[in-house]
Structure formats: structure tokens, C-alpha cells
Design a protein around this motif. Sequence first.
Motif, PDB file in Angstrom:
ATOM      1  N   ASP A 182     -45.862  24.466 -21.054  1.00 43.52           N
ATOM      2  CA  ASP A 182     -46.085  23.046 -21.309  1.00 43.52           C
ATOM      3  C   ASP A 182     -47.182  22.486 -20.398  1.00 43.52           C
ATOM      4  N   MET A 183     -47.115  22.839 -19.123  1.00 50.85           N
ATOM      5  CA  MET A 183     -48.114  22.346 -18.169  1.00 50.85           C
ATOM      6  C   MET A 183     -49.512  22.820 -18.542  1.00 50.85           C
ATOM      7  N   ALA A 184     -49.617  24.086 -18.939  1.00 51.82           N
ATOM      8  CA  ALA A 184     -50.925  24.647 -19.282  1.00 51.82           C
ATOM      9  C   ALA A 184     -51.520  23.929 -20.489  1.00 51.82           C
ATOM     10  N   LEU A 185     -50.698  23.662 -21.499  1.00 53.28           N
ATOM     11  CA  LEU A 185     -51.203  22.999 -22.702  1.00 53.28           C
ATOM     12  C   LEU A 185     -51.540  21.534 -22.457  1.00 53.28           C
ATOM     13  N   ARG A 186     -50.968  20.970 -21.413  1.00 52.88           N
ATOM     14  CA  ARG A 186     -51.280  19.586 -21.049  1.00 52.88           C
ATOM     15  C   ARG A 186     -52.475  19.496 -20.099  1.00 52.88           C
ATOM     16  N   GLY A 187     -53.056  20.655 -19.776  1.00 58.30           N
ATOM     17  CA  GLY A 187     -54.269  20.654 -18.971  1.00 58.30           C
ATOM     18  C   GLY A 187     -54.059  20.737 -17.475  1.00 58.30           C
ATOM     19  N   ALA A 188     -52.868  21.209 -17.039  1.00 56.38           N
ATOM     20  CA  ALA A 188     -52.612  21.331 -15.597  1.00 56.38           C
ATOM     21  C   ALA A 188     -53.582  22.326 -14.974  1.00 56.38           C
ATOM     22  N   PRO A 189     -54.077  22.054 -13.772  1.00 57.45           N
ATOM     23  CA  PRO A 189     -55.025  22.962 -13.119  1.00 57.45           C
ATOM     24  C   PRO A 189     -54.335  24.220 -12.588  1.00 57.45           C
ATOM     25  N   PHE A 190     -55.153  25.176 -12.216  1.00 57.36           N
ATOM     26  CA  PHE A 190     -54.658  26.470 -11.740  1.00 57.36           C
ATOM     27  C   PHE A 190     -53.653  26.320 -10.606  1.00 57.36           C
ATOM     28  N   TYR A 191     -53.977  25.499  -9.604  1.00 61.87           N
ATOM     29  CA  TYR A 191     -53.108  25.427  -8.433  1.00 61.87           C
ATOM     30  C   TYR A 191     -51.725  24.886  -8.789  1.00 61.87           C
TER      31      TYR A 191
END
Length: 270
Positions: A182-191
Motif C-alpha cells: 500500500d505504501m509503495a503504491l501511494r508513493g512512499a519513498p525508499f527510506y
Amino acid sequence: MLFINNKENRRLTERLERAVRDEAVSHAYIFEGPVNAEKRKFADSFIKGMLCPKKLGENCGECPICDKIDHGNHEDIMYVSKSGETVKDAQITEAQERLRTKPVGDRNVVVVEDADTMTLRAQNRLLKTLEEPPGEAVIILLSENMENLTQTVQSRCVKYRINYFGSEGYDFMMDKARKTADMALRGAPFYALKDETGDVTKNRRDAEAFLESLQNVYREMLLRGEQGIAVYKNEDIAENVYAVEAARRQMKQGVAAAYAVKGLLLKIGG
């Protein structure tokens, strides 16, 4: 059979216990399950159920036979593991020779781990034994994906799906995978993704379980999209699925878990 936290496989366990008690054990089985399903442990418990003199169908977990199986040194059991990236023809030849010898006890058993990595030549060789099994011998193939086995091999085995032992650990990994997806698809950064995944790379097995869980989560998302319940764009999900598959391939090729997972998070991070 004696399993810890084995409610996930209860029906299968009862079916195998009944087969042993009714003297209806097949000559060949495929146990398919995810990397974290502890298929070897499940197979060992089944074998103890076949060979234990005190509790046929189950196992006492205390007699010399059960103890030998627990320690992997029972005279009538041979384990075959992949050599490098595959299970090779020569290893199956050795297993066939072992099956033709007279067992110390009631029967010989061969367990082929990572059976879905068998070369085509190895599978064709094994097929001869599956068609004409020697005596009371039992062959157990442990597989993460039985579709990598030929249809002729599959058709001569009883096939079962093994679930993860212990729902607590499974739920924990799936929950971590869902949050990361979910975080990745919402654009969360690598860190941020790195903080969420935490110590999944502390050992290789946990990393493999995480990647498989993440892949399953993304596939569930794609399925919901096909059913008209789309929250994210299918093309974005598909890109992340490919990235997870690439990371899993890297790990199977021997790449360090930490490196493979880091590379994945960099790809799917915003």
C-alpha cells in the motif's frame, strides 16, 4: 500426526493418518507449498506416522524410530536436495538404487526437496520409478510450484497443498506485506519502505517469505481490480509484481537477501 500449530493443515493431516491406518498409502506424493510452509517438517511427520511402531497413523515422537527421523538419520529414508540450482539426473539415479535395496524396517522412503527444480532428464528418469514403484517404497516430492513438474510426473502422484505452520507468523508477514504494498503504491519513498519492512532480511527464509507474501498481496489487488474493485492502477500494480518476481529470482540465484530486498524497495519506492 504431531504438529505444532497445525490447524492450517488439519484436514490433510487427518486424511493422511487415515490412509496409513487403512493401509492405503500411495507410492508417490507431491506436497506443494510456499517457501515458509516447512514442507520437510510436514513430510517427516507423515513418515513418522507410517513407520512409528507405537502410534501408527500418528506418531509418538519419542521412540527410536521417531527420534532417528527427527535427526535425519533413519536408515530407510533418503533425502535428495538440489545440487546448485537443480536436482540432477545423477541424484535421482542414486535414489532409485536406494529404493531397490531391502529396507531395515517396513519400507524405503525417498524425499526429494526442491522437486520443482529437477531437470527434465531427472524427471524423466524418476518417471520410470513412479510407473513401477519397488515394493512398499514411498516417494515424496516437495515443491514450491508443482507446475514446474511435467504432467506425466504429476499424474502419477497424489497431490496436496501444504499451508504455513502457525498462523501467527504467517499473519505477521502478510500484514507487513500489505502495508508495504500500500505504501509503495501511494508513493512512499525508499527510506519509509525500509523502515516498514524492518528486519525481514535478518535471515534468508524470512526474506523469501516476505517476498512471496508481497507478491500474493499484489496479485490479490489485481484480482480485485478485475472484479471492479480497483483502488490503484493495474499497470502500477503489475510493475511492482514484476519487481518482486525479479527480486525472488535474484535470491534463487544466490544473491544476498538484504541486497535483493533493498533493490526491490528502490524500484517500487516513490
